[in-house]
Design a protein around this motif. Structure first.
Motif, PDB file in Angstrom:
ATOM      1  N   UNK A 197       1.144  -1.230   0.299  1.00  0.00           N
ATOM      2  CA  UNK A 197       0.114   0.016   0.103  1.00  0.00           C
ATOM      3  C   UNK A 197       0.771   1.070  -0.046  1.00  0.00           C
ATOM      4  N   UNK A 198       0.982   2.390  -0.827  1.00  0.00           N
ATOM      5  CA  UNK A 198       1.261   3.295  -1.215  1.00  0.00           C
ATOM      6  C   UNK A 198       0.401   4.489  -0.037  1.00  0.00           C
ATOM      7  N   UNK A 199       1.143   4.537   1.224  1.00  0.00           N
ATOM      8  CA  UNK A 199       0.514   4.949   2.151  1.00  0.00           C
ATOM      9  C   UNK A 199       1.049   6.129   2.927  1.00  0.00           C
ATOM     10  N   UNK A 200       1.202   7.383   3.809  1.00  0.00           N
ATOM     11  CA  UNK A 200       1.986   7.621   4.186  1.00  0.00           C
ATOM     12  C   UNK A 200       2.499   7.161   5.985  1.00  0.00           C
ATOM     13  N   UNK A 201       3.710   7.702   6.581  1.00  0.00           N
ATOM     14  CA  UNK A 201       4.136   6.666   6.797  1.00  0.00           C
ATOM     15  C   UNK A 201       3.092   6.508   8.720  1.00  0.00           C
ATOM     16  N   UNK A 202       1.648   7.561   8.336  1.00  0.00           N
ATOM     17  CA  UNK A 202       1.138   6.544   9.768  1.00  0.00           C
ATOM     18  C   UNK A 202      -0.187   6.022  10.369  1.00  0.00           C
ATOM     19  N   UNK A 203      -0.413   5.712   8.594  1.00  0.00           N
ATOM     20  CA  UNK A 203      -1.498   4.913   8.486  1.00  0.00           C
ATOM     21  C   UNK A 203      -1.049   3.475   8.513  1.00  0.00           C
ATOM     22  N   UNK A 204      -1.837   2.425   9.275  1.00  0.00           N
ATOM     23  CA  UNK A 204      -1.872   1.389   9.869  1.00  0.00           C
ATOM     24  C   UNK A 204      -1.898   0.428   9.495  1.00  0.00           C
ATOM     25  N   UNK A 205      -3.707   0.876   8.503  1.00  0.00           N
ATOM     26  CA  UNK A 205      -4.506  -0.246   8.157  1.00  0.00           C
ATOM     27  C   UNK A 205      -4.109  -0.885   6.517  1.00  0.00           C
ATOM     28  N   UNK A 206      -2.959  -1.055   6.245  1.00  0.00           N
ATOM     29  CA  UNK A 206      -2.638  -2.281   5.219  1.00  0.00           C
ATOM     30  C   UNK A 206      -3.220  -3.440   4.907  1.00  0.00           C
ATOM     31  N   UNK A 207      -3.539  -3.828   5.299  1.00  0.00           N
ATOM     32  CA  UNK A 207      -4.499  -5.217   5.731  1.00  0.00           C
ATOM     33  C   UNK A 207      -6.282  -4.867   5.676  1.00  0.00           C
ATOM     34  N   UNK A 261       6.582   3.737   1.149  1.00  0.00           N
ATOM     35  CA  UNK A 261       6.677   5.367   0.829  1.00  0.00           C
ATOM     36  C   UNK A 261       6.356   5.711   0.091  1.00  0.00           C
ATOM     37  N   UNK A 262       6.141   4.749  -1.093  1.00  0.00           N
ATOM     38  CA  UNK A 262       5.929   5.355  -2.806  1.00  0.00           C
ATOM     39  C   UNK A 262       6.188   3.751  -3.765  1.00  0.00           C
ATOM     40  N   UNK A 263       5.510   3.775  -4.588  1.00  0.00           N
ATOM     41  CA  UNK A 263       5.261   3.034  -5.238  1.00  0.00           C
ATOM     42  C   UNK A 263       5.095   3.272  -7.112  1.00  0.00           C
ATOM     43  N   UNK A 264       5.769   2.320  -8.020  1.00  0.00           N
ATOM     44  CA  UNK A 264       6.286   3.349  -9.115  1.00  0.00           C
ATOM     45  C   UNK A 264       4.928   3.922  -9.824  1.00  0.00           C
ATOM     46  N   UNK A 265       5.033   4.665 -10.477  1.00  0.00           N
ATOM     47  CA  UNK A 265       4.423   5.182 -11.175  1.00  0.00           C
ATOM     48  C   UNK A 265       3.195   6.255  -9.927  1.00  0.00           C
ATOM     49  N   UNK A 266       3.414   6.943  -8.295  1.00  0.00           N
ATOM     50  CA  UNK A 266       2.603   6.192  -7.886  1.00  0.00           C
ATOM     51  C   UNK A 266       1.632   5.750  -7.077  1.00  0.00           C
ATOM     52  N   UNK A 267       1.364   4.780  -8.431  1.00  0.00           N
ATOM     53  CA  UNK A 267      -0.169   3.549  -7.351  1.00  0.00           C
ATOM     54  C   UNK A 267      -0.199   3.305  -6.843  1.00  0.00           C
ATOM     55  N   UNK A 268      -1.484   4.020  -6.179  1.00  0.00           N
ATOM     56  CA  UNK A 268      -2.319   3.041  -4.413  1.00  0.00           C
ATOM     57  C   UNK A 268      -1.545   2.142  -3.952  1.00  0.00           C
ATOM     58  N   UNK A 269      -1.704   0.828  -4.590  1.00  0.00           N
ATOM     59  CA  UNK A 269      -1.656   0.368  -4.806  1.00  0.00           C
ATOM     60  C   UNK A 269      -0.419  -0.906  -5.838  1.00  0.00           C
ATOM     61  N   UNK A 270      -0.013  -1.850  -5.075  1.00  0.00           N
ATOM     62  CA  UNK A 270       0.678  -3.324  -5.708  1.00  0.00           C
ATOM     63  C   UNK A 270       0.511  -4.259  -5.274  1.00  0.00           C
ATOM     64  N   UNK A 271      -0.287  -5.533  -6.339  1.00  0.00           N
ATOM     65  CA  UNK A 271      -0.095  -7.307  -5.393  1.00  0.00           C
ATOM     66  C   UNK A 271       0.464  -7.865  -6.335  1.00  0.00           C
TER      67      UNK A 271
END
Length: 153
Positions: free
Chosen positions: A97-107, A136-146
């Motif tokens: 999950x491309x998220x902020x450092x304080x985000x904790x709900x990845x599951x 901290x980041x994903x390719x192309x700023x995508x929101x999720x990679x699976x």
């Protein structure tokens, strides 16, 4: 009901299989196991859902991005295998999950993909082992990679 029929029953339409984003194979089959490279929330026509969960996207938008990523994975599997009915079960998913450092709900975000696969193949075969982590980041700023591992029939 098989996976192909289940998609129709659910009213889901697969995007085209996403284009490769580098030097890799989208699917590698070893024996009866298919290893599927990381996918993002591909919408078609070269477009992806982008943004960071916790800043640009809320939890529900992140979960929707994970579901869209699941649809992209299904599109690639169908393209490479000829039919989703060749998949016997989901073995394992790794969700990023491309998220902020304080985000904790990845599951909870990656549940968007897991719930989709549970609907397509049923809970026994559609829900596998899983990891969900924040990036901290994903390719192309995508929101999720699976990425996924699937047992084939």
């Amino acid at each position: 009901m098989n996976a192909e029929q289940q998609l129709t029953t659910l009213g889901l339409t697969l995007p085209t299989a996403p284009p490769r984003g580098g030097v890799y194979n989208p699917v590698v089959i070893v024996g009866n196991i298919a290893y599927v490279s990381g996918h993002g929330p591909y919408l078609g026509d070269g477009k992806y859902l982008t943004g960071r969960v916790g800043a640009d996207l809320d939890l529900e938008a992140g979960k929707a991005a994970a579901k869209q990523t699941g649809l992209a994975l299904l599109a690639t599997l169908k393209s490479e295998l000829g039919s989703l009915d060749r998949v016997k079960r989901v073995v394992k998913l790794l969700g990023m999950v491309n998220c902020t450092s304080d985000f904790g709900d990845h599951p909870k975000v990656i549940n968007g993909c897991s719930e989709l696969f549970g609907q397509v193949w049923g809970e026994e075969c559609g829900i596998g082992a899983r990891s969900a982590v924040g990036m901290g980041s994903l390719p192309g700023n995508i929101a999720v990679e699976i990425e996924g591992i699937f047992e084939l029939q």
